[in-house]
Design a protein around this motif. Structure first.
Motif, PDB file in Angstrom:
ATOM      1  N   LEU A 241      73.824  44.485  28.905  1.00  0.00           N
ATOM      2  CA  LEU A 241      73.288  43.140  29.164  1.00  0.00           C
ATOM      3  C   LEU A 241      74.390  42.103  29.385  1.00  0.00           C
ATOM      4  O   LEU A 241      74.309  41.302  30.314  1.00  0.00           O
ATOM      5  CB  LEU A 241      72.386  42.703  28.016  1.00  0.00           C
ATOM      6  CG  LEU A 241      71.016  43.372  27.955  1.00  0.00           C
ATOM      7  CD1 LEU A 241      70.224  42.841  26.772  1.00  0.00           C
ATOM      8  CD2 LEU A 241      70.247  43.152  29.234  1.00  0.00           C
ATOM      9  N   LEU A 242      75.398  42.110  28.544  1.00  0.00           N
ATOM     10  CA  LEU A 242      76.474  41.122  28.669  1.00  0.00           C
ATOM     11  C   LEU A 242      77.218  41.250  29.997  1.00  0.00           C
ATOM     12  O   LEU A 242      77.410  40.237  30.683  1.00  0.00           O
ATOM     13  CB  LEU A 242      77.432  41.221  27.481  1.00  0.00           C
ATOM     14  CG  LEU A 242      78.572  40.206  27.477  1.00  0.00           C
ATOM     15  CD1 LEU A 242      78.024  38.790  27.372  1.00  0.00           C
ATOM     16  CD2 LEU A 242      79.524  40.497  26.331  1.00  0.00           C
ATOM     17  N   PRO A 243      77.628  42.455  30.421  1.00  0.00           N
ATOM     18  CA  PRO A 243      78.286  42.546  31.723  1.00  0.00           C
ATOM     19  C   PRO A 243      77.407  42.125  32.899  1.00  0.00           C
ATOM     20  O   PRO A 243      77.920  41.609  33.892  1.00  0.00           O
ATOM     21  CB  PRO A 243      78.672  44.024  31.842  1.00  0.00           C
ATOM     22  CG  PRO A 243      78.762  44.503  30.460  1.00  0.00           C
ATOM     23  CD  PRO A 243      77.733  43.718  29.700  1.00  0.00           C
ATOM     24  N   ILE A 244      76.110  42.328  32.788  1.00  0.00           N
ATOM     25  CA  ILE A 244      75.231  41.885  33.869  1.00  0.00           C
ATOM     26  C   ILE A 244      75.325  40.372  34.035  1.00  0.00           C
ATOM     27  O   ILE A 244      75.544  39.858  35.136  1.00  0.00           O
ATOM     28  CB  ILE A 244      73.771  42.316  33.614  1.00  0.00           C
ATOM     29  CG1 ILE A 244      73.618  43.798  33.853  1.00  0.00           C
ATOM     30  CG2 ILE A 244      72.798  41.532  34.494  1.00  0.00           C
ATOM     31  CD1 ILE A 244      72.253  44.347  33.502  1.00  0.00           C
ATOM     32  N   PHE A 245      75.183  39.660  32.939  1.00  0.00           N
ATOM     33  CA  PHE A 245      75.230  38.199  33.023  1.00  0.00           C
ATOM     34  C   PHE A 245      76.625  37.686  33.362  1.00  0.00           C
ATOM     35  O   PHE A 245      76.771  36.729  34.125  1.00  0.00           O
ATOM     36  CB  PHE A 245      74.712  37.576  31.727  1.00  0.00           C
ATOM     37  CG  PHE A 245      73.251  37.827  31.505  1.00  0.00           C
ATOM     38  CD1 PHE A 245      72.307  37.415  32.432  1.00  0.00           C
ATOM     39  CD2 PHE A 245      72.814  38.506  30.389  1.00  0.00           C
ATOM     40  CE1 PHE A 245      70.961  37.664  32.249  1.00  0.00           C
ATOM     41  CE2 PHE A 245      71.471  38.765  30.192  1.00  0.00           C
ATOM     42  CZ  PHE A 245      70.543  38.340  31.125  1.00  0.00           C
ATOM     43  N   LEU A 246      77.667  38.321  32.830  1.00  0.00           N
ATOM     44  CA  LEU A 246      79.029  37.917  33.173  1.00  0.00           C
ATOM     45  C   LEU A 246      79.324  38.179  34.644  1.00  0.00           C
ATOM     46  O   LEU A 246      79.977  37.360  35.301  1.00  0.00           O
ATOM     47  CB  LEU A 246      80.041  38.654  32.296  1.00  0.00           C
ATOM     48  CG  LEU A 246      80.133  38.201  30.853  1.00  0.00           C
ATOM     49  CD1 LEU A 246      81.135  39.079  30.102  1.00  0.00           C
ATOM     50  CD2 LEU A 246      80.535  36.754  30.753  1.00  0.00           C
TER      51      LEU A 246
END
Length: 70
Positions: free
Chosen positions: A21-26
């Motif tokens: 999830l974090l890499p998607i938003f970043l």
């Protein structure tokens, strides 16, 4: 399937999902900022980050499907 293997796969699925999830938003954020700055070669880095996070989420979904089918 043994219960401990099923639990391990469920934990791996949750970890993959949360880790993706974090890499998607970043990746979306980096790509957006670079497009606004007209730094298109660096925007590819944001796209790579996004695709990496997305692949983790897809792996998580596949693991969840396998666990549910057993």
């Amino acid at each position: 399937m043994k219960q401990e293997n099923k639990a391990a796969l469920e934990n791996l699925s949750k970890t993959c999902y949360n880790g993706g999830l974090l890499p998607i938003f970043l990746g979306i954020l980096v790509t957006f900022i670079d497009v606004v700055r007209s730094d298109l070669p660096h925007a590819l880095t944001g796209m790579f980050i996004f695709v990496t996070g997305y692949s983790f989420v897809k792996i998580s979904k596949k693991l969840k499907t396998i666990v549910e089918s057993e």
